[in-house]
Scaffold this motif. Structure first.
Motif, PDB file in Angstrom:
ATOM      1  N   GLU A   8      -2.674  17.205 -17.599  1.00 35.61           N
ATOM      2  CA  GLU A   8      -2.860  18.632 -18.212  1.00 35.61           C
ATOM      3  C   GLU A   8      -1.782  19.650 -17.980  1.00 35.61           C
ATOM      4  O   GLU A   8      -1.767  20.116 -16.795  1.00 35.61           O
ATOM      5  CB  GLU A   8      -4.368  18.945 -18.012  1.00 35.61           C
ATOM      6  CG  GLU A   8      -5.448  17.942 -18.394  1.00 35.61           C
ATOM      7  CD  GLU A   8      -5.223  17.943 -19.747  1.00 35.61           C
ATOM      8  OE1 GLU A   8      -5.010  19.206 -20.840  1.00 35.61           O
ATOM      9  OE2 GLU A   8      -5.956  16.665 -20.402  1.00 35.61           O
ATOM     10  N   LEU A   9      -1.061  19.959 -18.995  1.00 31.76           N
ATOM     11  CA  LEU A   9      -0.119  21.037 -18.605  1.00 31.76           C
ATOM     12  C   LEU A   9      -0.319  22.293 -19.461  1.00 31.76           C
ATOM     13  O   LEU A   9      -0.562  22.157 -20.722  1.00 31.76           O
ATOM     14  CB  LEU A   9       1.320  20.582 -18.951  1.00 31.76           C
ATOM     15  CG  LEU A   9       1.953  19.369 -18.006  1.00 31.76           C
ATOM     16  CD1 LEU A   9       3.362  18.841 -18.492  1.00 31.76           C
ATOM     17  CD2 LEU A   9       2.003  19.822 -16.622  1.00 31.76           C
ATOM     18  N   ASN A  51       4.715  24.133 -14.110  1.00 28.61           N
ATOM     19  CA  ASN A  51       4.675  22.998 -13.512  1.00 28.61           C
ATOM     20  C   ASN A  51       3.258  22.698 -12.569  1.00 28.61           C
ATOM     21  O   ASN A  51       2.294  23.489 -12.480  1.00 28.61           O
ATOM     22  CB  ASN A  51       5.887  23.162 -12.320  1.00 28.61           C
ATOM     23  CG  ASN A  51       7.276  23.152 -13.088  1.00 28.61           C
ATOM     24  OD1 ASN A  51       7.478  22.235 -13.917  1.00 28.61           O
ATOM     25  ND2 ASN A  51       7.950  24.217 -12.879  1.00 28.61           N
ATOM     26  N   ARG A  52       2.989  21.580 -12.234  1.00 25.52           N
ATOM     27  CA  ARG A  52       2.072  21.057 -11.427  1.00 25.52           C
ATOM     28  C   ARG A  52       1.746  22.056 -10.073  1.00 25.52           C
ATOM     29  O   ARG A  52       2.888  22.429  -9.493  1.00 25.52           O
ATOM     30  CB  ARG A  52       2.508  19.701 -10.809  1.00 25.52           C
ATOM     31  CG  ARG A  52       2.283  18.639 -11.723  1.00 25.52           C
ATOM     32  CD  ARG A  52       2.562  17.178 -11.254  1.00 25.52           C
ATOM     33  NE  ARG A  52       2.458  16.290 -12.072  1.00 25.52           N
ATOM     34  CZ  ARG A  52       1.896  15.003 -12.041  1.00 25.52           C
ATOM     35  NH1 ARG A  52       1.155  14.834 -11.008  1.00 25.52           N
ATOM     36  NH2 ARG A  52       2.129  14.105 -13.154  1.00 25.52           N
ATOM     37  N   GLY A  53       0.743  22.456 -10.154  1.00 30.33           N
ATOM     38  CA  GLY A  53       0.429  23.427  -8.878  1.00 30.33           C
ATOM     39  C   GLY A  53       0.670  25.071  -9.107  1.00 30.33           C
ATOM     40  O   GLY A  53       0.675  25.676  -8.265  1.00 30.33           O
ATOM     41  N   ALA A  54       1.273  25.264 -10.391  1.00 30.11           N
ATOM     42  CA  ALA A  54       1.688  26.640 -10.646  1.00 30.11           C
ATOM     43  C   ALA A  54       0.996  27.210 -11.906  1.00 30.11           C
ATOM     44  O   ALA A  54       0.361  26.402 -12.737  1.00 30.11           O
ATOM     45  CB  ALA A  54       3.068  26.952 -11.011  1.00 30.11           C
ATOM     46  N   GLY A  55       0.413  28.409 -11.952  1.00 31.12           N
ATOM     47  CA  GLY A  55      -0.373  28.928 -12.821  1.00 31.12           C
ATOM     48  C   GLY A  55      -1.735  28.216 -13.432  1.00 31.12           C
ATOM     49  O   GLY A  55      -2.397  28.104 -12.282  1.00 31.12           O
ATOM     50  N   ARG A  56      -1.774  27.756 -14.611  1.00 28.82           N
ATOM     51  CA  ARG A  56      -3.059  27.332 -15.029  1.00 28.82           C
ATOM     52  C   ARG A  56      -2.775  25.435 -15.034  1.00 28.82           C
ATOM     53  O   ARG A  56      -3.895  24.940 -15.309  1.00 28.82           O
ATOM     54  CB  ARG A  56      -3.177  27.501 -16.315  1.00 28.82           C
ATOM     55  CG  ARG A  56      -3.771  28.902 -16.619  1.00 28.82           C
ATOM     56  CD  ARG A  56      -2.972  29.822 -17.579  1.00 28.82           C
ATOM     57  NE  ARG A  56      -1.525  29.905 -17.299  1.00 28.82           N
ATOM     58  CZ  ARG A  56      -0.834  30.848 -17.884  1.00 28.82           C
ATOM     59  NH1 ARG A  56      -1.251  31.846 -18.514  1.00 28.82           N
ATOM     60  NH2 ARG A  56       0.531  30.995 -17.317  1.00 28.82           N
ATOM     61  N   ARG A  68       8.932  13.186 -10.651  1.00 25.87           N
ATOM     62  CA  ARG A  68       7.525  13.112 -11.374  1.00 25.87           C
ATOM     63  C   ARG A  68       7.381  14.413 -12.213  1.00 25.87           C
ATOM     64  O   ARG A  68       6.968  14.262 -13.364  1.00 25.87           O
ATOM     65  CB  ARG A  68       6.492  12.977 -10.240  1.00 25.87           C
ATOM     66  CG  ARG A  68       5.255  12.908 -11.059  1.00 25.87           C
ATOM     67  CD  ARG A  68       5.192  11.421 -11.990  1.00 25.87           C
ATOM     68  NE  ARG A  68       3.847  11.691 -12.647  1.00 25.87           N
ATOM     69  CZ  ARG A  68       2.659  10.963 -12.241  1.00 25.87           C
ATOM     70  NH1 ARG A  68       2.720  10.542 -11.078  1.00 25.87           N
ATOM     71  NH2 ARG A  68       1.609  10.957 -13.240  1.00 25.87           N
ATOM     72  N   MET A  69       7.955  15.536 -11.750  1.00 25.40           N
ATOM     73  CA  MET A  69       7.955  16.605 -12.232  1.00 25.40           C
ATOM     74  C   MET A  69       8.660  16.690 -13.574  1.00 25.40           C
ATOM     75  O   MET A  69       8.461  17.321 -14.728  1.00 25.40           O
ATOM     76  CB  MET A  69       8.075  18.107 -11.605  1.00 25.40           C
ATOM     77  CG  MET A  69       6.769  18.291 -10.752  1.00 25.40           C
ATOM     78  SD  MET A  69       7.002  20.037  -9.899  1.00 25.40           S
ATOM     79  CE  MET A  69       8.226  19.482  -8.607  1.00 25.40           C
ATOM     80  N   GLN A 185       5.036  22.221  -3.753  1.00 23.98           N
ATOM     81  CA  GLN A 185       6.124  22.495  -4.416  1.00 23.98           C
ATOM     82  C   GLN A 185       7.347  22.748  -3.566  1.00 23.98           C
ATOM     83  O   GLN A 185       8.389  21.966  -3.874  1.00 23.98           O
ATOM     84  CB  GLN A 185       5.906  23.669  -5.455  1.00 23.98           C
ATOM     85  CG  GLN A 185       5.050  23.310  -6.529  1.00 23.98           C
ATOM     86  CD  GLN A 185       5.297  24.455  -7.360  1.00 23.98           C
ATOM     87  OE1 GLN A 185       5.685  25.507  -7.324  1.00 23.98           O
ATOM     88  NE2 GLN A 185       4.917  24.320  -8.724  1.00 23.98           N
ATOM     89  N   LEU A 186       7.199  23.340  -2.472  1.00 19.81           N
ATOM     90  CA  LEU A 186       8.442  23.762  -1.601  1.00 19.81           C
ATOM     91  C   LEU A 186       8.839  22.271  -1.142  1.00 19.81           C
ATOM     92  O   LEU A 186       9.986  22.286  -0.763  1.00 19.81           O
ATOM     93  CB  LEU A 186       8.017  24.607  -0.570  1.00 19.81           C
ATOM     94  CG  LEU A 186       9.072  25.508   0.351  1.00 19.81           C
ATOM     95  CD1 LEU A 186      10.094  26.001  -0.356  1.00 19.81           C
ATOM     96  CD2 LEU A 186       8.334  26.114   1.358  1.00 19.81           C
TER      97      LEU A 186
END
Length: 266
Positions: A8-9, A51-56, A68-69, A185-186
């Motif tokens: 889900e992006l 991206n995964r883990g950012a925002g919504r 993967r991203m 992410q880092l």
């Protein structure tokens, strides 16, 4: 939200014209590209996403990797029925863009890499180790952002109030990134390594570096450009890590000229 091959992006789309995909960097939601969404929508159809883990977009269980991203970005384009797009990636997003061009070359019409590197050097690794514990140890989120943005924006932006405004906007954002998501992410960006594969990129490529960029200085961007066949390289005088926000008119004009050249060349 868009279901892209089971992920889900969250994405925002704006404008009409040739397709452009904007890939944000560490911690940034799609709103980081607001000046491009506003300034280029009269001639391009722009897609920016979290991206995964950012925002919504949620942080998944299991390993988080740049390849993967990149697959997420390719899946997003397929789901939106975009055969190919002009891809622009910033910082960690430029790492994703590199992998996208290597893993899914057919979906990349052209490539703009802003504030990039092919492989973290010793300075980058030391810097990101500090960021890893800074997000946990800073006395509060404002203090963390004040420290983090020292590597991101020019002294000019600190002096004229731009950084204070951006910090206020980040603190008011309804979908803040967790410390865990920031660290994961880092860690993924810290493992990025395309140094021995960049010669396989076939898309027309423009690499941009800020003259004053501490995190990814011009020498790193130059090395990326020299490894990609036919790539153009430019240094933005007086700019730091995030010129697409600090001088959006300059950035937008440069990428627009590049994309127009690619379109004209067929």
């Amino acid at each position: 939200m868009i279901n892209a091959d089971g992920v889900e992006l969250w994405a925002e789309r704006r404008g009409q014209g040739p397709d452009v995909l904007l890939i944000a960097g560490l911690g940034d939601p799609a709103e980081a590209w607001q000046s491009q969404l506003d300034g280029l929508a009269d001639r391009y159809r722009l897609t920016a996403f979290d991206n995964r883990g950012a925002g919504r977009t949620p942080l998944p269980e299991g390993p988080l990797t740049v390849p993967r991203m990149a697959d997420d970005a390719a899946a997003l384009l397929r789901t939106l029925q975009i055969p190919a797009a002009h891809v622009t990636g910033f910082s960690g997003g430029s790492f994703i863009a590199q992998e996208l061009a290597l893993r899914h070359p057919g979906v990349v019409r052209s490539l703009v890499l802003m504030s990039t590197t092919a492989r973290p050097d010793s300075y980058f690794r030391a810097m990101t180790r500090f960021w890893h514990w800074m997000v946990e140890r800073a006395p509060d989120e404002r203090a963390m952002l004040e420290a983090f943005y020292l590597w991101v924006y020019t002294p000019r932006a600190h002096a004229d109030g731009m950084v204070d405004r951006l910090i206020d906007e980040t603190l008011a954002f309804e979908h803040p990134q967790s410390a865990e998501a920031f660290q994961r992410q880092l860690a993924a960006f810290g493992r990025h390594d395309t140094a021995d594969r960049l010669g396989g990129i076939t898309a027309p490529t423009l690499v941009l570096s800020g003259e004053l960029d501490l995190a990814t200085p011009p020498r790193l961007g130059r090395a990326v450009a020299e490894s990609i066949p036919g790539a153009e390289f430019e240094v933005l005088t007086g700019e730091a890590h995030q010129p697409f926000q600090e001088v959006p008119d300059v950035f937008n004009a440069r990428v627009d000229a590049f994309w127009r050249g690619v379109e004209a060349g067929g």
